[in-house]
Design a protein around this motif. Structure first.
Motif, PDB file in Angstrom:
ATOM      1  N   ASN A   1       2.091   1.948  -3.385  1.00 27.55           N
ATOM      2  CA  ASN A   1       1.060   2.642  -4.179  1.00 27.55           C
ATOM      3  C   ASN A   1       1.134   4.146  -3.942  1.00 27.55           C
ATOM      4  OD1 ASN A   1       0.091   0.285  -5.196  1.00 27.55           O
ATOM      5  ND2 ASN A   1      -1.723   0.185  -3.893  1.00 27.55           N
ATOM      6  N   LEU A   2       1.323   4.535  -2.674  1.00 30.08           N
ATOM      7  CA  LEU A   2       1.415   5.964  -2.357  1.00 30.08           C
ATOM      8  C   LEU A   2       2.643   6.571  -3.023  1.00 30.08           C
ATOM      9  CD1 LEU A   2       0.577   6.389   1.437  1.00 30.08           C
ATOM     10  CD2 LEU A   2      -0.921   6.523  -0.516  1.00 30.08           C
TER      11      LEU A   2
ATOM     12  N   ARG B   1       0.835  -1.213   0.000  1.00 32.44           N
ATOM     13  CA  ARG B   1       0.000   0.000   0.000  1.00 32.44           C
ATOM     14  C   ARG B   1       0.865   1.257   0.000  1.00 32.44           C
ATOM     15  NH1 ARG B   1      -3.163  -1.017   4.819  1.00 32.44           N
ATOM     16  NH2 ARG B   1      -2.565   1.075   5.406  1.00 32.44           N
ATOM     17  N   LYS B   2       1.979   1.185   0.743  1.00 37.16           N
ATOM     18  CA  LYS B   2       2.893   2.339   0.798  1.00 37.16           C
ATOM     19  C   LYS B   2       3.527   2.566  -0.579  1.00 37.16           C
ATOM     20  CE  LYS B   2       2.148   2.395   5.194  1.00 37.16           C
ATOM     21  NZ  LYS B   2       1.246   3.384   5.770  1.00 37.16           N
TER      22      LYS B   2
ATOM     23  N   SER C   1      -2.228  -0.880 -11.725  1.00 33.16           N
ATOM     24  CA  SER C   1      -0.990  -0.552 -11.004  1.00 33.16           C
ATOM     25  C   SER C   1      -1.016  -0.884  -9.515  1.00 33.16           C
ATOM     26  CB  SER C   1      -0.706   0.944 -11.157  1.00 33.16           C
ATOM     27  OG  SER C   1      -0.675   1.304 -12.499  1.00 33.16           O
ATOM     28  N   ASP C   2      -2.130  -1.401  -9.008  1.00 35.91           N
ATOM     29  CA  ASP C   2      -2.252  -1.620  -7.565  1.00 35.91           C
ATOM     30  C   ASP C   2      -1.284  -2.715  -7.093  1.00 35.91           C
ATOM     31  OD1 ASP C   2      -2.942  -2.083  -4.983  1.00 35.91           O
ATOM     32  OD2 ASP C   2      -5.103  -2.176  -5.323  1.00 35.91           O
TER      33      ASP C   2
ATOM     34  N   MET D   1       3.972   5.793  -5.709  1.00 38.87           N
ATOM     35  CA  MET D   1       3.731   5.970  -7.147  1.00 38.87           C
ATOM     36  C   MET D   1       2.993   7.266  -7.449  1.00 38.87           C
ATOM     37  SD  MET D   1       2.781   2.341  -8.776  1.00 38.87           S
ATOM     38  CE  MET D   1       2.902   2.958 -10.441  1.00 38.87           C
ATOM     39  N   MET D   2       2.288   7.801  -6.463  1.00 38.54           N
ATOM     40  CA  MET D   2       1.543   9.045  -6.680  1.00 38.54           C
ATOM     41  C   MET D   2       2.482  10.252  -6.746  1.00 38.54           C
ATOM     42  SD  MET D   2      -1.628   8.092  -6.843  1.00 38.54           S
ATOM     43  CE  MET D   2      -2.629   9.554  -6.642  1.00 38.54           C
TER      44      MET D   2
END
Lengths: 325, 251
Positions: free
Chosen positions: A208-209, A205-206, A266-267, A211-212
């Motif tokens: 994913n962040l 999950r981190k 992308s998840d 990637m933002m």
């Protein structure tokens, strides 16, 4: 669709992996008949199964590390060897081969140990140099990694020029192979890979962040420097452990994450576990081809991964493009 | 007690040898207001808002959030107090809208925690509030500029911070979406007691929505005060070094 049946896909992939492993065990230069005897047991338990298990571990680990690096460096060309880890390992292995040192630690010979230490030392050098140049710049780490990697490859070439008689041995090692697998080596790789994979997947999950974008991730409360450093250490240790027993197997870490992302998006909660399973399946298949296609001669699996992987990957990209049209 | 952000003698330069981008800024922001930061290009507006959300470290001076230096608060705690919408986002990431909006709960979740039922309700409420519920399963790569901006506002709502800081939120939007977004921000202030600090280029929008204006020029605060007092012909001309003709439309 993929979002709704995540568990279904995982179970399907696990079943495919088991099937591929079973088929792979039954294939080889020696035909395994229905009746088992001592020779067949040795072939299966001491030769084929250990190398298939190693292929499962190495293929999966390289694919996951590739996915993490591609996300972390925001670079689709990033692969597990980008930070110079593999060149360091190759130099370590080359030195061990040329000096002829022999010893054994936990079932891993001098070549493997030198490769492992070489890989870790290279990562430390890359990080130290990146820190001097400003560790906050991702581009710096990538550029320094590439520069160090190129330099170490040149050193290996120089060593090979002065040691003609060992060229073939070094060259085959660098091409990558899982043929030297033993249960003891597998245990070492399994411990490192399983621990690192579990911790990396906890961070999905981190990731994913991250990637933002740097700023966006920070504003969502993520300590980006800390997470990035942690992931880099985990990935480097994983690559060092796999490269030290299997040499440099290219392409798995580059194409598998891309193939997976074409299906899952992308998840990284999906990308990482799927990449592990797909990477495992891919390497087991390639290794089976490597040891059967020209039996009894064996082709280094690194060559098969590139030869099979590249056209498959290009085909997928073309298919994706057609779909978008 | 009222929450406030106080900026004391803030100076910032990206490099020791370079000129200051922000030069001795002293302002105070109070809760439940709509602050507009305006000024010519290169005035230091974006740098100022990045300082406010703790993304950059001041060269000297400090920013106090409720009397605590923002640099001493860890990122996770800042993320529970102030949310930030940068000028642009990565758009080519194949996440779906729901996943992006639910990222707003990250400051409240540890590594293993799944979304609680209340959190799922907060996410759905934010999607409804911003009109994003119909596009919740769409990929970010397929959104228009206006939809993307609304999704990011929804994420801010989910982040549930009393302060919302924005950097030119309407710059890529057409007039309809500009007004929609500004109305939405105003509703957040009045209905949900949020405090808005936004960098703006459109003086008409600033005049219509802001309660306070910070005028910036050459890294300094040029003028600061109540919207009606600050947005006058003379002061705007002085800020942008130009002559204005003012038209007043009554709709």
């Amino acid at each position: 669709m993929i979002k709704k049946c995540k568990t279904g896909y995982i179970i399907t992939l696990i079943l495919i992996l088991i099937l591929v492993v079973l088929v792979s065990v039954s294939l080889g230069s020696t035909q395994i008949g229905a009746v088992s005897n001592d020779t067949y047991e040795i072939i299966i338990w001491k030769i084929r199964l250990p190398r298939i298990c190693l292929a499962v571990l190495v293929g999966g680990a390289l694919a996951v590390v590739g996915a993490v690096f591609q996300a972390m460096f925001a670079n689709p060309l990033a692969d597990p060897h980008i930070l110079g880890v593999s060149s360091g390992a190759a130099l370590g292995a080359t030195i061990a081969m040329l000096t002829g040192i022999t010893f054994n630690v936990l079932g891993i010979g001098a070549i493997g140990c030198f490769a492992f230490v070489g890989a870790l030392l290279t990562v430390l050098v890359v990080y130290a140099l990146a820190k001097v140049c400003g560790v906050e710049s991702i581009a710096n780490i990538l550029l320094i990694g590439t520069a160090v990697s190129t330099m170490l490859s040149a050193v290996i070439s120089i060593l090979m020029v002065f040691n003609h008689d060992q060229i073939e041995k070094v060259y085959l090692w660098v091409m990558g192979s899982v043929s030297a697998a033993t249960w003891l080596k597998n245990a070492f790789v399994a411990i490192v890979v399983i621990i690192c994979m579990v911790i990396i997947m906890i961070h999905s999950r981190k990731l994913n962040l991250l990637m933002m974008g740097e700023e966006d991730a920070s504003c969502l409360g993520l300590d980006t420097d800390k997470i990035r450093k942690r992931l880099m250490v985990l990935c480097s240790v994983t690559v060092a452990a796999t490269v030290s027993v299997s040499g440099i197997i290219g392409f798995v870490g580059l194409i598998i994450p891309h193939c997976v992302k074409m299906i899952t998006g992308s998840d990284h909660r999906k990308v990482l576990p799927y990449s592990f399973l797909c990477g495992s399946v891919f390497l087991v298949v390639c290794d089976t081809i490597a040891r059967t296609i020209a039996a009894p001669t064996e082709i280094p699996v690194g060559i098969i991964t590139s030869v099979c992987g590249a056209p498959f990957f290009i085909g997928l990209i073309l298919k994706q493009k057609k779909k978008l049209k | 007690m009222l929450q406030r952000i106080k900026i004391n003698g803030l100076t910032w330069s990206p490099d020791k040898n370079k000129a200051s981008v922000l030069d001795n800024i002293n302002i105070e922001f109070e809760e439940n207001q709509f602050y507009g930061i305006i000024g010519p290009n290169g005035a230091g507006k974006s740098s100022l808002v990045r300082q406010i959300v703790g993304l950059k470290k001041p060269s000297s001076g400090n920013i106090l959030f409720d009397n605590v230096d923002i640099q001493s608060i860890d990122k996770n705690n800042i993320a529970k107090k102030i949310s930030f919408l940068p000028q642009s986002f990565y758009r080519d990431i194949d996440f779906n809208v729901y996943d992006v909006v639910s990222m707003g709960r990250e400051p409240y979740r540890n590594y293993f925690q799944a979304l609680k039922k209340e959190e799922v309700d907060i996410i759905n409420e934010a999607l409804e509030y911003t009109g994003c519920i119909k596009i919740k399963d769409r990929s970010m790569t397929t959104l228009s500029g206006g939809e993307l901006q609304r999704v990011m506002i929804a994420r801010t709502l989910v982040q549930d911070t009393p302060w919302i800081v924005l950097d030119e939120p309407v710059s890529n939007l057409d007039i309809k979406y500009q007004l929609e977004l500004m109305d939405l921000l105003e509703r957040l202030r009045t209905e949900k007691n949020k405090t808005i600090i936004s960098v703006m280029h459109d003086i008409n929008l600033a005049k219509s929505y802001c309660t306070f204006i910070v005028m910036m020029k050459d890294g300094k605060v040029h003028e600061y005060g109540n919207c009606d007092e600050v947005l006058t012909k003379e002061k705007i001309e002085n800020l942008f070094d130009l002559h204005l003709k003012l038209f007043q439309f009554i709709v």
